[in-house]
Design a protein around this motif. Structure first.
Motif, mmCIF file in Angstrom:
data_model
loop_
_atom_site.group_PDB
_atom_site.id
_atom_site.type_symbol
_atom_site.label_atom_id
_atom_site.label_comp_id
_atom_site.label_asym_id
_atom_site.label_seq_id
_atom_site.Cartn_x
_atom_site.Cartn_y
_atom_site.Cartn_z
ATOM 1 N N UNK A 1 0.990 -0.852 -0.181
ATOM 2 C CA UNK A 1 -0.138 -0.054 0.203
ATOM 3 C C UNK A 1 1.273 1.128 -0.174
ATOM 4 N N UNK A 2 1.506 1.308 0.662
ATOM 5 C CA UNK A 2 2.687 2.437 0.723
ATOM 6 C C UNK A 2 3.350 2.183 -0.386
ATOM 7 N N UNK A 3 4.159 1.516 -1.241
ATOM 8 C CA UNK A 3 4.167 1.346 -2.284
ATOM 9 C C UNK A 3 3.544 2.213 -3.276
ATOM 10 N N UNK A 4 2.281 1.549 -3.365
ATOM 11 C CA UNK A 4 1.335 2.321 -4.429
ATOM 12 C C UNK A 4 0.959 4.071 -4.399
ATOM 13 N N UNK A 5 0.901 4.030 -3.078
ATOM 14 C CA UNK A 5 0.665 5.500 -2.750
ATOM 15 C C UNK A 5 1.854 5.947 -3.129
ATOM 16 N N UNK A 6 3.233 5.867 -2.726
ATOM 17 C CA UNK A 6 3.818 7.301 -3.367
ATOM 18 C C UNK A 6 4.161 7.060 -4.738
ATOM 19 N N UNK A 7 3.718 6.060 -5.375
ATOM 20 C CA UNK A 7 3.768 5.697 -7.145
ATOM 21 C C UNK A 7 2.669 6.509 -7.460
ATOM 22 N N UNK A 8 1.616 6.440 -6.981
ATOM 23 C CA UNK A 8 0.132 7.980 -7.111
ATOM 24 C C UNK A 8 0.779 9.435 -7.048
ATOM 25 N N UNK A 9 1.454 8.906 -5.516
ATOM 26 C CA UNK A 9 1.613 11.093 -6.190
ATOM 27 C C UNK A 9 2.476 11.363 -7.023
ATOM 28 N N UNK A 10 3.609 10.327 -7.143
ATOM 29 C CA UNK A 10 4.344 10.244 -8.518
ATOM 30 C C UNK A 10 4.104 10.781 -9.643
ATOM 31 N N UNK A 11 3.954 10.217 -9.682
ATOM 32 C CA UNK A 11 2.092 10.079 -11.367
ATOM 33 C C UNK A 11 2.421 10.928 -11.486
ATOM 34 N N UNK A 12 0.852 11.459 -10.463
ATOM 35 C CA UNK A 12 -0.100 12.696 -10.788
ATOM 36 C C UNK A 12 0.388 13.830 -9.838
ATOM 37 N N UNK A 13 1.449 13.597 -9.243
ATOM 38 C CA UNK A 13 2.071 14.641 -9.200
ATOM 39 C C UNK A 13 1.118 15.495 -7.741
ATOM 40 N N UNK A 14 2.345 15.921 -6.776
ATOM 41 C CA UNK A 14 1.027 16.403 -5.507
ATOM 42 C C UNK A 14 0.017 17.560 -5.906
ATOM 43 N N UNK A 15 0.450 18.698 -6.779
ATOM 44 C CA UNK A 15 -0.208 19.677 -6.691
ATOM 45 C C UNK A 15 -1.556 19.148 -7.669
ATOM 46 N N UNK A 16 -1.387 18.342 -8.173
ATOM 47 C CA UNK A 16 -3.020 17.865 -8.855
ATOM 48 C C UNK A 16 -3.407 16.887 -7.610
ATOM 49 N N UNK A 17 -2.793 15.845 -7.315
ATOM 50 C CA UNK A 17 -3.900 15.351 -6.096
ATOM 51 C C UNK A 17 -4.824 16.549 -5.119
ATOM 52 N N UNK A 18 -3.698 17.562 -5.051
ATOM 53 C CA UNK A 18 -4.153 18.050 -3.802
ATOM 54 C C UNK A 18 -5.492 19.257 -4.037
ATOM 55 N N UNK A 19 -5.509 19.391 -5.631
ATOM 56 C CA UNK A 19 -6.255 19.996 -6.768
ATOM 57 C C UNK A 19 -7.552 18.800 -6.746
ATOM 58 N N UNK A 20 -7.113 17.812 -6.930
ATOM 59 C CA UNK A 20 -8.809 17.398 -6.816
ATOM 60 C C UNK A 20 -9.433 16.885 -5.466
ATOM 61 N N UNK A 21 -8.606 17.122 -4.577
ATOM 62 C CA UNK A 21 -8.990 16.887 -3.012
ATOM 63 C C UNK A 21 -9.512 17.612 -2.407
ATOM 64 N N UNK A 22 -9.459 19.304 -3.668
ATOM 65 C CA UNK A 22 -10.250 20.972 -3.221
ATOM 66 C C UNK A 22 -11.566 20.565 -3.922
ATOM 67 N N UNK A 23 -11.740 19.341 -4.477
ATOM 68 C CA UNK A 23 -12.373 19.455 -4.953
ATOM 69 C C UNK A 23 -13.396 18.954 -4.791
ATOM 70 N N UNK A 24 -13.017 18.062 -3.838
ATOM 71 C CA UNK A 24 -13.974 16.680 -2.425
ATOM 72 C C UNK A 24 -13.594 15.258 -2.812
ATOM 73 N N UNK A 25 -14.012 14.401 -2.168
ATOM 74 C CA UNK A 25 -13.127 13.532 -2.277
ATOM 75 C C UNK A 25 -13.657 12.491 -3.257
ATOM 76 N N UNK A 26 -14.838 12.681 -3.456
ATOM 77 C CA UNK A 26 -15.079 12.293 -5.528
ATOM 78 C C UNK A 26 -13.835 12.178 -6.195
#
Length: 181
Positions: A125-150
């Motif tokens: 799970x940790x490895x997959x999580x780091x992979x998603x963050x690296x692939x999508x980028x922190x700013x992109x992930x945070x922007x999606x979070x700001x739009x909501x969990x969905x």
């Protein structure tokens, strides 16, 4: 005369015998037990668990600053902490003959089941999580979070290349294994 409910006359008022139940641990394949990678059949569940944990950590961090947007340095730290947590509350159980990941943020499973946790699951799970963050980028992930969990689940799990792409709530049967780099 005293009256009782069904079975009240049995054995002079002794409580009815509790039905007997049994559960066994899921039988894990060599890949599920030994591979450092998350098995393909569990990646959609894993992605939902990761999205849930990221969402929870970011929501808590925002709560500390009055629901305002976090500074970049703060959300970078939160995402790192989200992926580096111990993940010990997650494991695998068998539901209707199908192995499923279980833990916080995933649909509740049947009450009588045996979950296999620890072992390779936290590091996967940790490895997959780091992979998603690296692939999508922190700013992109945070922007999606700001739009909501969905929006965050959509970005990480259901996009064109996401592990749940084209799936509803339950994953498809396992596909033939593919070589990973």
């Amino acid at each position: 005369s005293l009256r009782g409910g069904p079975g009240a006359g049995d054995m002079c008022g002794a409580p009815p015998a509790a039905p007997s139940h049994s559960a066994s641990a899921p039988q894990l394949s060599p890949e599920e037990r030994l591979s450092p990678h998350m098995p393909e059949s569990l990646r959609c569940d894993a992605c939902h668990a990761i999205a849930f944990q990221i969402e929870e950590q970011l929501r808590k961090a925002e709560g500390k600053v009055g629901k305002k947007a976090l500074k970049e340095s703060d959300y970078l730290e939160v995402l790192e902490r989200s992926c580096s947590q111990d993940w010990e509350s997650y494991g695998v159980l068998e539901l209707d003959g199908e192995k499923r990941l279980s833990g916080p943020g995933l649909p509740r499973q049947q009450p009588l089941s045996v979950m296999v946790s620890g072992g390779p699951w936290p590091s996967r799970l940790s490895k997959l999580c780091h992979g998603y963050v690296g692939e999508q980028g922190e700013a992109h992930i945070y922007g999606a979070h700001r739009r909501g969990p969905a929006a965050l689940r959509q970005l990480l799990c259901h996009g064109d290349k996401g592990p749940c792409a084209g799936r509803k709530d339950r994953p498809d049967p396992p596909k033939a294994p593919q070589n990973e780099l």
